[in-house]
Scaffold this motif. Structure first.
Motif, PDB file in Angstrom:
ATOM      1  N   VAL A  62      44.252 -24.379  19.331  1.00 60.69           N
ATOM      2  CA  VAL A  62      45.340 -23.614  19.962  1.00 60.69           C
ATOM      3  C   VAL A  62      46.687 -24.067  19.400  1.00 60.69           C
ATOM      4  CG1 VAL A  62      46.548 -23.181  22.128  1.00 60.69           C
ATOM      5  CG2 VAL A  62      44.049 -23.098  22.055  1.00 60.69           C
ATOM      6  N   ARG A  63      46.844 -25.385  19.296  1.00 62.15           N
ATOM      7  CA  ARG A  63      48.125 -25.908  18.815  1.00 62.15           C
ATOM      8  C   ARG A  63      48.369 -25.494  17.369  1.00 62.15           C
ATOM      9  NH1 ARG A  63      48.737 -32.045  19.918  1.00 62.15           N
ATOM     10  NH2 ARG A  63      47.233 -32.180  18.208  1.00 62.15           N
ATOM     11  N   GLN A  64      47.328 -25.504  16.540  1.00 61.76           N
ATOM     12  CA  GLN A  64      47.491 -25.089  15.146  1.00 61.76           C
ATOM     13  C   GLN A  64      47.905 -23.623  15.052  1.00 61.76           C
ATOM     14  OE1 GLN A  64      43.722 -26.095  13.380  1.00 61.76           O
ATOM     15  NE2 GLN A  64      44.390 -28.188  12.797  1.00 61.76           N
ATOM     16  N   ARG A  65      47.317 -22.785  15.893  1.00 58.69           N
ATOM     17  CA  ARG A  65      47.689 -21.362  15.869  1.00 58.69           C
ATOM     18  C   ARG A  65      49.144 -21.198  16.285  1.00 58.69           C
ATOM     19  NH1 ARG A  65      43.639 -17.247  15.532  1.00 58.69           N
ATOM     20  NH2 ARG A  65      41.567 -18.165  15.322  1.00 58.69           N
ATOM     21  N   LEU A  66      49.545 -21.977  17.279  1.00 60.49           N
ATOM     22  CA  LEU A  66      50.941 -21.871  17.711  1.00 60.49           C
ATOM     23  C   LEU A  66      51.895 -22.338  16.626  1.00 60.49           C
ATOM     24  CD1 LEU A  66      50.630 -23.178  21.401  1.00 60.49           C
ATOM     25  CD2 LEU A  66      51.063 -20.822  20.676  1.00 60.49           C
ATOM     26  N   ASP A  67      51.452 -23.357  15.866  1.00 60.46           N
ATOM     27  CA  ASP A  67      52.325 -23.922  14.839  1.00 60.46           C
ATOM     28  C   ASP A  67      52.390 -23.062  13.572  1.00 60.46           C
ATOM     29  OD1 ASP A  67      52.841 -26.033  16.507  1.00 60.46           O
ATOM     30  OD2 ASP A  67      51.393 -27.417  15.574  1.00 60.46           O
ATOM     31  N   ASP A  72      52.277 -15.953  20.937  1.00 58.48           N
ATOM     32  CA  ASP A  72      52.644 -16.680  22.155  1.00 58.48           C
ATOM     33  C   ASP A  72      51.425 -17.470  22.634  1.00 58.48           C
ATOM     34  OD1 ASP A  72      50.889 -14.874  23.352  1.00 58.48           O
ATOM     35  OD2 ASP A  72      52.492 -13.624  24.167  1.00 58.48           O
ATOM     36  N   MET A  73      51.632 -18.321  23.642  1.00 63.02           N
ATOM     37  CA  MET A  73      50.583 -19.211  24.138  1.00 63.02           C
ATOM     38  C   MET A  73      49.363 -18.441  24.619  1.00 63.02           C
ATOM     39  SD  MET A  73      49.389 -22.250  24.803  1.00 63.02           S
ATOM     40  CE  MET A  73      50.771 -23.414  24.839  1.00 63.02           C
ATOM     41  N   ARG A  74      49.570 -17.396  25.415  1.00 61.21           N
ATOM     42  CA  ARG A  74      48.451 -16.667  26.002  1.00 61.21           C
ATOM     43  C   ARG A  74      47.563 -16.073  24.909  1.00 61.21           C
ATOM     44  NH1 ARG A  74      47.914 -14.804  31.070  1.00 61.21           N
ATOM     45  NH2 ARG A  74      50.127 -15.224  31.472  1.00 61.21           N
ATOM     46  N   THR A  75      48.209 -15.433  23.880  1.00 61.41           N
ATOM     47  CA  THR A  75      47.440 -14.786  22.810  1.00 61.41           C
ATOM     48  C   THR A  75      46.713 -15.818  21.958  1.00 61.41           C
ATOM     49  OG1 THR A  75      49.081 -12.997  22.751  1.00 61.41           O
ATOM     50  CG2 THR A  75      47.589 -13.201  20.856  1.00 61.41           C
ATOM     51  N   ALA A  76      47.402 -16.924  21.656  1.00 65.15           N
ATOM     52  CA  ALA A  76      46.788 -17.977  20.832  1.00 65.15           C
ATOM     53  C   ALA A  76      45.562 -18.564  21.533  1.00 65.15           C
ATOM     54  CB  ALA A  76      47.808 -19.076  20.547  1.00 65.15           C
ATOM     55  N   VAL A  77      45.697 -18.777  22.800  1.00 65.61           N
ATOM     56  CA  VAL A  77      44.569 -19.348  23.570  1.00 65.61           C
ATOM     57  C   VAL A  77      43.376 -18.405  23.548  1.00 65.61           C
ATOM     58  CG1 VAL A  77      43.781 -19.896  25.902  1.00 65.61           C
ATOM     59  CG2 VAL A  77      45.946 -20.830  25.063  1.00 65.61           C
ATOM     60  N   VAL A  80      41.585 -18.276  20.180  1.00 65.67           N
ATOM     61  CA  VAL A  80      40.778 -19.486  19.935  1.00 65.67           C
ATOM     62  C   VAL A  80      39.484 -19.441  20.743  1.00 65.67           C
ATOM     63  CG1 VAL A  80      40.656 -21.981  20.258  1.00 65.67           C
ATOM     64  CG2 VAL A  80      42.696 -20.944  19.255  1.00 65.67           C
ATOM     65  N   LEU A  81      39.598 -19.033  21.999  1.00 68.53           N
ATOM     66  CA  LEU A  81      38.403 -18.972  22.850  1.00 68.53           C
ATOM     67  C   LEU A  81      37.418 -17.927  22.338  1.00 68.53           C
ATOM     68  CD1 LEU A  81      39.989 -19.288  26.420  1.00 68.53           C
ATOM     69  CD2 LEU A  81      38.792 -21.052  25.111  1.00 68.53           C
ATOM     70  N   ASP A  82      37.928 -16.802  21.924  1.00 73.43           N
ATOM     71  CA  ASP A  82      37.046 -15.756  21.417  1.00 73.43           C
ATOM     72  C   ASP A  82      36.369 -16.159  20.119  1.00 73.43           C
ATOM     73  OD1 ASP A  82      37.713 -14.172  23.563  1.00 73.43           O
ATOM     74  OD2 ASP A  82      39.264 -13.029  22.473  1.00 73.43           O
ATOM     75  N   ALA A  83      37.033 -17.050  19.374  1.00 75.68           N
ATOM     76  CA  ALA A  83      36.486 -17.468  18.068  1.00 75.68           C
ATOM     77  C   ALA A  83      35.443 -18.573  18.198  1.00 75.68           C
ATOM     78  CB  ALA A  83      37.634 -17.939  17.167  1.00 75.68           C
ATOM     79  N   VAL A 159      47.225 -30.200  27.160  1.00 76.97           N
ATOM     80  CA  VAL A 159      47.432 -29.735  25.780  1.00 76.97           C
ATOM     81  C   VAL A 159      48.864 -30.119  25.388  1.00 76.97           C
ATOM     82  CG1 VAL A 159      47.509 -27.741  24.241  1.00 76.97           C
ATOM     83  CG2 VAL A 159      45.821 -27.825  26.108  1.00 76.97           C
ATOM     84  N   ILE A 160      48.975 -30.919  24.331  1.00 80.29           N
ATOM     85  CA  ILE A 160      50.269 -31.438  23.895  1.00 80.29           C
ATOM     86  C   ILE A 160      50.713 -30.690  22.634  1.00 80.29           C
ATOM     87  CG2 ILE A 160      51.566 -33.515  23.292  1.00 80.29           C
ATOM     88  CD1 ILE A 160      50.309 -33.533  26.098  1.00 80.29           C
ATOM     89  N   ASP A 161      51.967 -30.253  22.619  1.00 83.67           N
ATOM     90  CA  ASP A 161      52.443 -29.537  21.427  1.00 83.67           C
ATOM     91  C   ASP A 161      52.869 -30.530  20.354  1.00 83.67           C
ATOM     92  OD1 ASP A 161      54.953 -30.512  22.070  1.00 83.67           O
ATOM     93  OD2 ASP A 161      55.652 -28.619  22.961  1.00 83.67           O
ATOM     94  N   ARG A 162      53.345 -29.996  19.199  1.00 82.30           N
ATOM     95  CA  ARG A 162      53.676 -30.860  18.066  1.00 82.30           C
ATOM     96  C   ARG A 162      54.854 -31.767  18.321  1.00 82.30           C
ATOM     97  NH1 ARG A 162      56.035 -26.455  13.732  1.00 82.30           N
ATOM     98  NH2 ARG A 162      57.637 -25.519  15.096  1.00 82.30           N
TER      99      ARG A 162
END
Length: 443
Positions: A62-67, A72-77, A80-83, A159-162
């Motif tokens: 999730v963090r890599q997708r955000l970076d 946004d957070m909701r879409t990235a999460v 990742v879950l779907d993948a 979940v910790i961001d960069r």
């Protein structure tokens, strides 16, 4: 409540062995259960670590997708879950059946449900519809739960961001694999079995050591007993010789008293007390002056008053020894009379200890049938007539009847005897009671 008694051999080979085995079994069960629990806990820790690593991998994705994207957070999460694969390559300890993310305020960001062996509704009910406890940035919350009869790990990690800031929370239900459950049980049972075997082996190794120590203790006890009995015999004989130049009276009266005690069914403890008292009944005469003790004629009133003090002297002597303390009843009560006219306390009836009542009959029987400086021995019939005249006055009527049934045999075998065979017979009889006592262990 009467204590049970066991012969030493029986105690060591049966009671002690069973107790040692029982104690070993209890210790084995307790420590086996502890080992089982710890073993289960260790394998469980590996399962939990796998679950935490799985959540960590998801939150890293999730963090890599955000970076790397503008999502946004909701879409990235949700992406990742779907993948996530339905069947991860390492399913040794299990896999996630349910994952969902929350923002820092507890709002839902996305979820993935892949039930295994149950349905989605059951999983949802198990963890609840609300927000779970949210740990701090450096903490992890987890618990073990059971869903539809199968173990799961319920876990929440931050979940910790960069930039090192708290960005969200990841929650997961990790279904422990059947293989892991079997491994946990097998390892725990194996550890418990090792503990049980070690404890039982230790108990078996200790048994011969304890057996040897018990035998050595028995030998020491028998040696001490022999010394005590010798001292008892020597002391009693010394007083008897001072009184009448012979100790035969002590041996005969002890034998008579023992035979009457057996006929009465007196228990072993009281018989042992009777033996001590019989040997030492007149030990207090050591404190009586010779001109009174050896007077060939009847004592006057003052002399008799002094003579009666031998009871107090005797009690003072036996009270100085714990081993001789139970001789007190005979020493104190052998001059008491059944009607209360005796001395020193004028007690009557069954208030007089039975050992003293038994000894009184034996003592008078031997006195009447023995030669004394002031009289000749009486015949058996004359003796029994005098004893019967004291029925209910001097003597206990019940005990007198029982003595009457054995008196003729005792008279014919032992009257007037003063020989080594008499002493050996009494010693053998005494040893039978005392050795039986020392070779019994009580609990």
């Amino acid at each position: 409540m009467r204590r049970r008694e066991y012969a030493l051999k029986t105690f060591v080979h049966r009671v002690l062995a069973l107790r040692l085995l029982a104690a070993g079994a209890i210790v084995a069960v307790v420590f086996g259960a502890i080992a089982y629990a710890r073993g289960y806990e260790r394998i469980g820790d590996a399962v939990v670590l796998t679950a935490r690593n799985g959540i960590e991998r998801i939150q890293i994705d999730v963090r890599q997708r955000l970076d790397t994207t503008t999502l946004d957070m909701r879409t990235a999460v949700q992406q990742v879950l779907d993948a996530q694969p339905d069947h991860p390559p390492d399913r040794r300890y299990g896999q996630f059946a349910y994952v969902r993310f929350y923002d820092t305020g507890g709002g839902a960001l996305g979820e993935r449900v892949k039930p295994i062996g149950t349905d989605a509704a059951t999983l949802t009910r198990a963890i609840g519809s609300g927000t779970p406890p949210l740990p701090g940035a450096d903490e992890v919350w987890q618990r073990n739960i059971d869903i539809a009869g199968h173990p799961y790990v319920h876990i929440v990690v931050p979940v910790i961001d960069r930039h090192g800031a708290l960005a969200a929370y990841a929650e997961g239900l990790f279904r422990v694999s059947d293989e892991a459950v079997t491994q946990v049980r097998r390892a725990a049972l194996q550890t418990a079995l090792y503990v049980v075997l070690i404890v039982l082996a230790t108990a078996l190794l200790l048994y011969p050591v304890i057996l040897t120590l018990m035998r050595r203790l028995a030998r020491y006890s028998e040696s001490l007993l022999a010394s005590n009995l010798e001292t008892l015999e020597v002391l009693g004989s010394a007083i008897a010789k001072r009184d009448s130049d012979t100790d035969a009276h002590n041996y005969r009266v002890t034998l008579y008293a023992l035979r009457l005690a057996e006929a009465t069914g007196l228990d072993a403890d009281r018989v042992r007390a009777l033996i001590k008292g019989a040997f030492l009944h007149d030990v207090g005469k050591i404190g009586i002056r010779d001109h009174i003790l050896h007077k060939p004629a009847r004592l006057d009133v003052e002399e008799f008053r002094v003579m009666k003090t031998h009871v107090d002297h005797g009690l003072d002597i036996v009270h100085r020894s714990r081993w001789l303390a139970d001789a007190e009843d005979v020493v104190a009560g052998h001059h008491e009379k059944f009607d209360g006219s005796g001395y020193p306390k004028q007690i009557a009836g069954e208030a007089i200890p039975i050992e003293a009542r038994i000894f009184a009959i034996a003592d008078v029987f031997d006195a009447l049938t023995s030669r004394r400086p002031y009289k000749e021995p009486l015949s058996f019939d004359e003796t029994m007539q005098i004893l019967d005249s004291g029925r209910g006055q001097h003597f206990d009527p019940v005990l007198l009847d029982r003595f009457g049934a054995i008196a003729r045999e005792l008279y014919d075998r032992y009257c007037g005897r003063d020989d080594d065979k008499l002493r050996e017979e009494v010693r053998a009889l005494v040893n039978r009671f005392f050795v039986g006592g020392i070779e019994t262990l009580r609990y």
